[in-house]
Design a protein around this motif. Structure first.
Motif, PDB file in Angstrom:
ATOM      1  N   ARG A  74       0.850  -1.188   0.000  1.00 32.40           N
ATOM      2  CA  ARG A  74       0.000   0.000   0.000  1.00 32.40           C
ATOM      3  C   ARG A  74       0.890   1.244   0.000  1.00 32.40           C
ATOM      4  O   ARG A  74       0.630   2.208   0.702  1.00 32.40           O
ATOM      5  CB  ARG A  74      -0.947  -0.011   1.195  1.00 32.40           C
ATOM      6  N   THR A  75       1.910   1.211  -0.835  1.00 37.63           N
ATOM      7  CA  THR A  75       2.887   2.285  -0.876  1.00 37.63           C
ATOM      8  C   THR A  75       2.267   3.587  -1.354  1.00 37.63           C
ATOM      9  O   THR A  75       2.793   4.672  -1.065  1.00 37.63           O
ATOM     10  CB  THR A  75       4.076   1.882  -1.777  1.00 37.63           C
ATOM     11  N   GLU A  76       1.124   3.522  -2.046  1.00 37.45           N
ATOM     12  CA  GLU A  76       0.451   4.767  -2.435  1.00 37.45           C
ATOM     13  C   GLU A  76      -0.111   5.492  -1.206  1.00 37.45           C
ATOM     14  O   GLU A  76      -0.410   6.686  -1.273  1.00 37.45           O
ATOM     15  CB  GLU A  76      -0.653   4.490  -3.456  1.00 37.45           C
ATOM     16  N   TRP A  77      -0.215   4.785  -0.063  1.00 36.04           N
ATOM     17  CA  TRP A  77      -0.649   5.431   1.178  1.00 36.04           C
ATOM     18  C   TRP A  77       0.533   6.150   1.838  1.00 36.04           C
ATOM     19  O   TRP A  77       0.395   7.243   2.349  1.00 36.04           O
ATOM     20  CB  TRP A  77      -1.207   4.403   2.154  1.00 36.04           C
ATOM     21  N   GLU A  78       1.654   5.465   1.896  1.00 35.93           N
ATOM     22  CA  GLU A  78       2.899   6.012   2.456  1.00 35.93           C
ATOM     23  C   GLU A  78       4.004   5.026   2.130  1.00 35.93           C
ATOM     24  O   GLU A  78       3.748   3.829   1.962  1.00 35.93           O
ATOM     25  CB  GLU A  78       2.796   6.189   3.978  1.00 35.93           C
ATOM     26  N   GLY A  79       5.246   5.509   2.056  1.00 34.31           N
ATOM     27  CA  GLY A  79       6.379   4.634   1.800  1.00 34.31           C
ATOM     28  C   GLY A  79       7.545   5.024   2.678  1.00 34.31           C
ATOM     29  O   GLY A  79       7.514   6.045   3.373  1.00 34.31           O
ATOM     30  N   PHE A  80       8.596   4.215   2.662  1.00 30.72           N
ATOM     31  CA  PHE A  80       9.725   4.482   3.546  1.00 30.72           C
ATOM     32  C   PHE A  80      10.420   5.796   3.208  1.00 30.72           C
ATOM     33  O   PHE A  80      10.887   6.500   4.111  1.00 30.72           O
ATOM     34  CB  PHE A  80      10.715   3.313   3.513  1.00 30.72           C
ATOM     35  N   ARG A  81      10.500   6.150   1.930  1.00 26.47           N
ATOM     36  CA  ARG A  81      11.156   7.418   1.601  1.00 26.47           C
ATOM     37  C   ARG A  81      10.346   8.596   2.137  1.00 26.47           C
ATOM     38  O   ARG A  81      10.879   9.445   2.863  1.00 26.47           O
ATOM     39  CB  ARG A  81      11.349   7.549   0.091  1.00 26.47           C
ATOM     40  N   SER A  82       9.074   8.662   1.804  1.00 26.16           N
ATOM     41  CA  SER A  82       8.271   9.806   2.244  1.00 26.16           C
ATOM     42  C   SER A  82       8.129   9.831   3.762  1.00 26.16           C
ATOM     43  O   SER A  82       8.220  10.894   4.390  1.00 26.16           O
ATOM     44  CB  SER A  82       6.896   9.783   1.577  1.00 26.16           C
ATOM     45  N   ALA A  83       7.933   8.674   4.385  1.00 31.80           N
ATOM     46  CA  ALA A  83       7.761   8.633   5.840  1.00 31.80           C
ATOM     47  C   ALA A  83       9.017   9.069   6.563  1.00 31.80           C
ATOM     48  O   ALA A  83       8.959   9.823   7.550  1.00 31.80           O
ATOM     49  CB  ALA A  83       7.359   7.228   6.284  1.00 31.80           C
ATOM     50  N   THR A  84      10.173   8.617   6.099  1.00 33.91           N
ATOM     51  CA  THR A  84      11.398   8.962   6.818  1.00 33.91           C
ATOM     52  C   THR A  84      11.856  10.378   6.528  1.00 33.91           C
ATOM     53  O   THR A  84      12.514  10.997   7.368  1.00 33.91           O
ATOM     54  CB  THR A  84      12.515   7.937   6.541  1.00 33.91           C
ATOM     55  N   LEU A  85      11.511  10.926   5.366  1.00 33.46           N
ATOM     56  CA  LEU A  85      11.751  12.350   5.137  1.00 33.46           C
ATOM     57  C   LEU A  85      10.889  13.185   6.084  1.00 33.46           C
ATOM     58  O   LEU A  85      11.357  14.164   6.677  1.00 33.46           O
ATOM     59  CB  LEU A  85      11.441  12.717   3.692  1.00 33.46           C
ATOM     60  N   ALA A  86       9.623  12.794   6.233  1.00 33.58           N
ATOM     61  CA  ALA A  86       8.745  13.501   7.165  1.00 33.58           C
ATOM     62  C   ALA A  86       9.251  13.368   8.592  1.00 33.58           C
ATOM     63  O   ALA A  86       9.213  14.326   9.375  1.00 33.58           O
ATOM     64  CB  ALA A  86       7.321  12.958   7.052  1.00 33.58           C
ATOM     65  N   ALA A  87       9.732  12.185   8.942  1.00 35.59           N
ATOM     66  CA  ALA A  87      10.269  11.981  10.287  1.00 35.59           C
ATOM     67  C   ALA A  87      11.444  12.906  10.546  1.00 35.59           C
ATOM     68  O   ALA A  87      11.505  13.585  11.587  1.00 35.59           O
ATOM     69  CB  ALA A  87      10.691  10.520  10.464  1.00 35.59           C
ATOM     70  N   ALA A  88      12.378  12.979   9.616  1.00 37.14           N
ATOM     71  CA  ALA A  88      13.551  13.842   9.794  1.00 37.14           C
ATOM     72  C   ALA A  88      13.132  15.297   9.956  1.00 37.14           C
ATOM     73  O   ALA A  88      13.678  16.032  10.790  1.00 37.14           O
ATOM     74  CB  ALA A  88      14.490  13.686   8.602  1.00 37.14           C
TER      75      ALA A  88
END
Length: 469
Positions: A74-88
Motif C-alpha cells: 500500500r505504498t500509495e498510502w505512504e512509503g519508507f522514503r516519504s515517511a522517513t523524510l517527514a520523520a527527519a
C-alpha cells in the motif's frame, strides 16, 4: 553538515536537553557518535562548529515507536522514503514500523524480510520493526523474535484490513504466555468488539462515529490486557490510549507489579470531538478523538508520569479513501496523518497549559525508546549515536498539508498555527534535515544517499548494503 562533511565536529548550545532539563554544553561528534560533552565554551581543536542560537534548544533525536509506513503493498498510502523524510523534518531519527497495513503484513519472517528490503534503499532515518500476533501465527512467534522484531502487535477488535486478524480473549492470553516465554512484549490495540457499534455508513456528523466507539469498549479491552499480563507475567503495552478514564486502572495495575506501559498520541492531546466539523474525515481514527474533558484527564496522565510515551500513530491513506462516502465517518478510512508535526502540536498545547517543555520531551525520546527496548537512542550522552535535532520553541508554524513530506496531502492539522519548529536534524552526525536549505516545504537535505539503517531487537545496525555494523 552534508554527506561530504567532516566526520568530527562540535555543536554548541546554551540549552541542550540532558533528560531532565536544559544545560549549556558543547557536544563533540566523531564518526557518527557523541565522543565528549564539554563546557559550552571549551575549545575543540580542528573541529568545525555549529552554534545553536539562544532562541533554540538542542534535543536528542526523537523516537517514534508507532508508525504505519505501509510499504510494500500500500505504498500509495505512504512509503519508507516519504515517511522517513517527514520523520527527519519532525526531528525524529528512529522510528519503529507497525506490522500492518503493508502487504504482506509482518507476521512471518518472510514478510519481515520483504519489509526490510523495501526500507533498505529508501530510509533517511533509522527504522525498526514490530511483528504481528494474529490467529494464524500464535504458537509460532519465536522465528520472528529471533529475526529481530521488537515485540508483537495484536488487535482485540477488527483491524480494518483482512490480512491482519484480531485476537479473542483466549488468544490474547495465549499470545501473552508466548511472548512472556520469549522475553518479548505484546503491544495491544485495545477495543472490545462486543461494545463497538455496527460497521457501515454513519453519516457526516462526528457524534455518531464517536458513539459507535465508546470509551467503555476501550476500558473493557484494557482490563482484559491487564488481566492477561498479570496472569502471564508478560510485558504489555497499551497503544494509542484515548480513554483517559482508564488511567486509574493502569495506575493500579502498575502498583501491584504488572509490567504495563501506555502511550497516547498528539491528536488525543491537542484535538477535541466538539471541534470536529461535519464530513471532516481527516479527523477519523480508532480509538476516536474524544471530548475536551477527556483531553484534560489525558494531560494529567502526561504530567504525573502515568503515560510513558507520546507517539504519532501515523496511519495515512490516499485522499480518496479518507473522503470515501463524501465525508461519511463510517465509510472513510480511519487514521491520522501527523508524523512530521507531533512535537510542535503537543508543545503548542502544553505551552498553553503552562506545562514546561522539559516535561513532555522524555515522552518523545526515552519514553518511546523504552517501549521498544531501544537502549541507546533518545539521549545526548557520550557513546550514543549522534542523533540530534534543533527545535525553536517560540517559532510559529502554520501547517499546510500539501507542504508536508507525507505522501498524501491530507491531515487533521492542516491550517493549524502551531508553536515550535524543527530547524535541523542530524542522524549519526549526518545532516538529514536543514530548514535553512529547504524553502517553503522545509525539505530535508536529500542530495546524498539515504542515511538510515535498519535496526533489530538486539540493536544490531544493518547498513544499506546489508552488512552488520
Amino acid at each position: 553538515m552534508t554527506a561530504s562533511s567532516p566526520s568530527r565536529f562540535v555543536v554548541r548550545a546554551q540549552r541542550a536537553f540532558d533528560g531532565t532539563g536544559f544545560v549549556p554544553v558543547a557536544v563533540v561528534v566523531d564518526e557518527g557518535r557523541i565522543v565528549d560533552l564539554l563546557p559550552v565554551a571549551a575549545p575543540v581543536a580542528g573541529a568545525p562548529e555549529v552554534a545553536v542560537t539562544d532562541e533554540a534548544v538542542l534535543l536528542p533525536g526523537l523516537v517514534d515507536s508507532h508508525v504505519h509506513v505501509n510499504e510494500p503493498g500500500r505504498t500509495e498510502w505512504e512509503g519508507f522514503r516519504s515517511a522517513t523524510l517527514a520523520a527527519a523534518a519532525g526531528g525524529i531519527t528512529t522510528l519503529v514500523d507497525m506490522p500492518l497495513n503493508s502487504v504482506p503484513p509482518t507476521t512471518t519472517v518472510s514478510g519481515l524480510e520483504v519489509k526490510r528490503a523495501a526500507a533498505t534503499a529508501s530510509a533517511f532515518v533509522d527504522v525498526g520493526f514490530w511483528g504481528g500476533a494474529v490467529p494464524e501465527n500464535l504458537g509460532r512467534l519465536a522465528p520472528l523474535h529471533e529475526a529481530g522484531v521488537y515485540g508483537f502487535k495484536c488487535f482485540l477488535a477488527p483491524s480494518g484490513v483482512e490480512e491482519f486478524g484480531h485476537l479473542d480473549r483466549a488468544q490474547l492470553r495465549a499470545a501473552m504466555d508466548e511472548v512472556a516465554a520469549l522475553g518479548s512484549r505484546l503491544i495491544v490495540h485495545a477495543e472490545d468488539p462486543a461494545l463497538l457499534g455496527a460497521g457501515g455508513a454513519l453519516g457526516r456528523g462526528y457524534d455518531a462515529f464517536l458513539a459507535s466507539r465508546p470509551a467503555t469498549s476501550e476500558a473493557s479491552a484494557i482490563e482484559a490486557v491487564i488481566a492477561a499480563a498479570r496472569a502471564s507475567g508478560a510485558r504489555a503495552h497499551i497503544l494509542h490510549l484515548s480513554d483517559a478514564r482508564s488511567l486509574p486502572a493502569i495506575r493500579a495495575a502498575r502498583a501491584e507489579g504488572v509490567a504495563l506501559t501506555v502511550e497516547t498520541c498528539p491528536h488525543y492531546l491537542t484535538l477535541v470531538a466538539e471541534d470536529i466539523p461535519d464530513g471532516a474525515a481527516e479527523f477519523k481514527c480508532c480509538p476516536p478523538i474524544r471530548e475536551a474533558s477527556n483531553r484534560d484527564l489525558l494531560w494529567e496522565g502526561v504530567v504525573d508520569g502515568t503515560i510513558d510515551a507520546i507517539v504519532s500513530d501515523h496511519s495515512p491513506s490516499t485522499v480518496d479513501l479518507k473522503r470515501a462516502g463524501d465525508g461519511d465517518f463510517g465509510l472513510a478510512w480511519g487514521g491520522i496523518s501527523g508524523l512530521q508535526v507531533g512535537l510542535s502540536a503537543v508543545w503548542t498545547e502544553a505551552h498553553g497549559r503552562g506545562i514546561p517543555l522539559e516535561t513532555v520531551l522524555p515522552l518523545f525520546t526515552t519514553g518511546p525508546a523504552a517501549v521498544a527496548g531501544l537502549s541507546e537512542v533518545g539521549r545526548i550522552e557520550v557513546g550514543a549515536p549522534a542523533h540530534l535535532t534543533v527545535f525553536a520553541p517560540d517559532d510559529e508554524l502554520r501547517i499546510d498539508a500539501a507542504a508536508l513530506h507525507h505522501r498524501n496531502p491530507i491531515s487533521a492539522y492542516d491550517g493549524r498555527m502551531l508553536r515550535g519548529r524543527i530547524l535541523r536534524t542530524w542522524l549519526r552526525g549526518r545532516s538529514v534535515f536543514d530548514a535553512a536549505r529547504g524553502g517553503a516545504g522545509e525539505a530535508p537535505d536529500t542530495r546524498g544517499a539515504p542515511g538510515g539503517r535498519l535496526r533489530s531487537r538486539t540493536d544490531e545496525l544493518i547498513g544499506a548494503a546489508g552488512e552488520t555494523r
